[in-house]
Design an enzyme around this catalytic site. Sequence first.
Site, mmCIF file in Angstrom:
data_model
loop_
_atom_site.group_PDB
_atom_site.id
_atom_site.type_symbol
_atom_site.label_atom_id
_atom_site.label_comp_id
_atom_site.label_asym_id
_atom_site.label_seq_id
_atom_site.Cartn_x
_atom_site.Cartn_y
_atom_site.Cartn_z
ATOM 1 N N LEU A 1 0.861 -1.169 0.000
ATOM 2 C CA LEU A 1 0.000 0.000 0.000
ATOM 3 C C LEU A 1 0.902 1.225 0.000
ATOM 4 O O LEU A 1 1.993 1.202 0.574
ATOM 5 C CB LEU A 1 -0.905 0.027 1.238
ATOM 6 N N ASP A 2 0.452 2.303 -0.631
ATOM 7 C CA ASP A 2 1.223 3.534 -0.587
ATOM 8 C C ASP A 2 1.421 3.979 0.854
ATOM 9 O O ASP A 2 0.616 3.649 1.736
ATOM 10 C CB ASP A 2 0.501 4.647 -1.358
ATOM 11 N N LYS A 3 2.454 4.751 1.078
ATOM 12 C CA LYS A 3 2.786 5.204 2.429
ATOM 13 C C LYS A 3 1.570 5.791 3.144
ATOM 14 O O LYS A 3 1.292 5.462 4.302
ATOM 15 C CB LYS A 3 3.900 6.250 2.362
#
Length: 324
Positions: free
Chosen positions: A130-132
């Site tokens: 998942l993106d940050k």
Amino acid sequence: MDIPLEMAGERLDKVLAGSLPDYSRNRLKSWVEAGAVMVDGRVTKARYLLRGGESIKVFPQEMPEQYAFSPENIPLDIVYEDESIIVINKPPGLVVHPAAGNWSGTLLNGLLFYFPELKQLPRAGIVHRLDKDTSGLMVVARTAQAQTSLVRQLQERTVGRRYLAWVWGEAPSQGKVLASVGRDQRDRLKMAAGSPQGKPAATLFRRLAKGSFLESPVALLECRLETGRTHQIRVHLESLGFPLLGDPVYRKKTPGVSKTLPFERQALHAYALTLQHPTSNALMTWFRLPPQDLLELMPQIDLSLDNLPQEQALLSSIQNERQS
């Protein structure tokens, strides 16, 4: 290290690279900039021109990537675990895997602290990311067998991943985006939809609620991934004219009220995860409500729920949280 007179006029970084071939030019330059290289007892710059006859002292520095696979006591919200898999509810702001600029403090570092055996697996058992600043559910393998199974399921697109996305614009009741996703040729930090060099990508969405913020239309969408490209949901929705609330990267200049929205990350949460257990073959599903920052955003957005009975339990929970 003493510099011969015949090397007068040579740049310091070039001399260091020739004298210390075991280290990259970038690493040597970073040491110079950190003051770990002294010429006749003085700190100087990488492009400093030597006179010849100087004495150079180098104090090797540990590089941040040395800590990439070090266990760190990072709090993790473990939703489920058994001998084969771990399901994590990732908070916003946590990087999943070490990389340039984030060599420590990642989900991987935390996993190695709680599950030391993961050091034996590639990427410590991480099979997707998942993106940050995207929150929500992720699965991690604990064994090589489980990792192989999960990777196969992801490749065959049998892992169900559902997201809640708060977007700007008058989104339709449902839709599907079929557009390749690849590196933006004008901005290498971004991805772009329809890129000729991109990989095929598909995102399905349906509207769960619609409303407004300062008279600008907003909507709450459920998104389902058929593929898992970098920034896929963010890029696909932005390409339709529905950028995510708070997205600092894929945020069009319209509407102007986006600047007044008290939210500084993309409003995206992976709320549901479905997969076949690698060992038992049982079909398993987990749900998690959005984190506190998204719940606190809800009272500021005037949303009316669409008539979707199968989602009423989830949406009612969100409603209750926003009113509490």
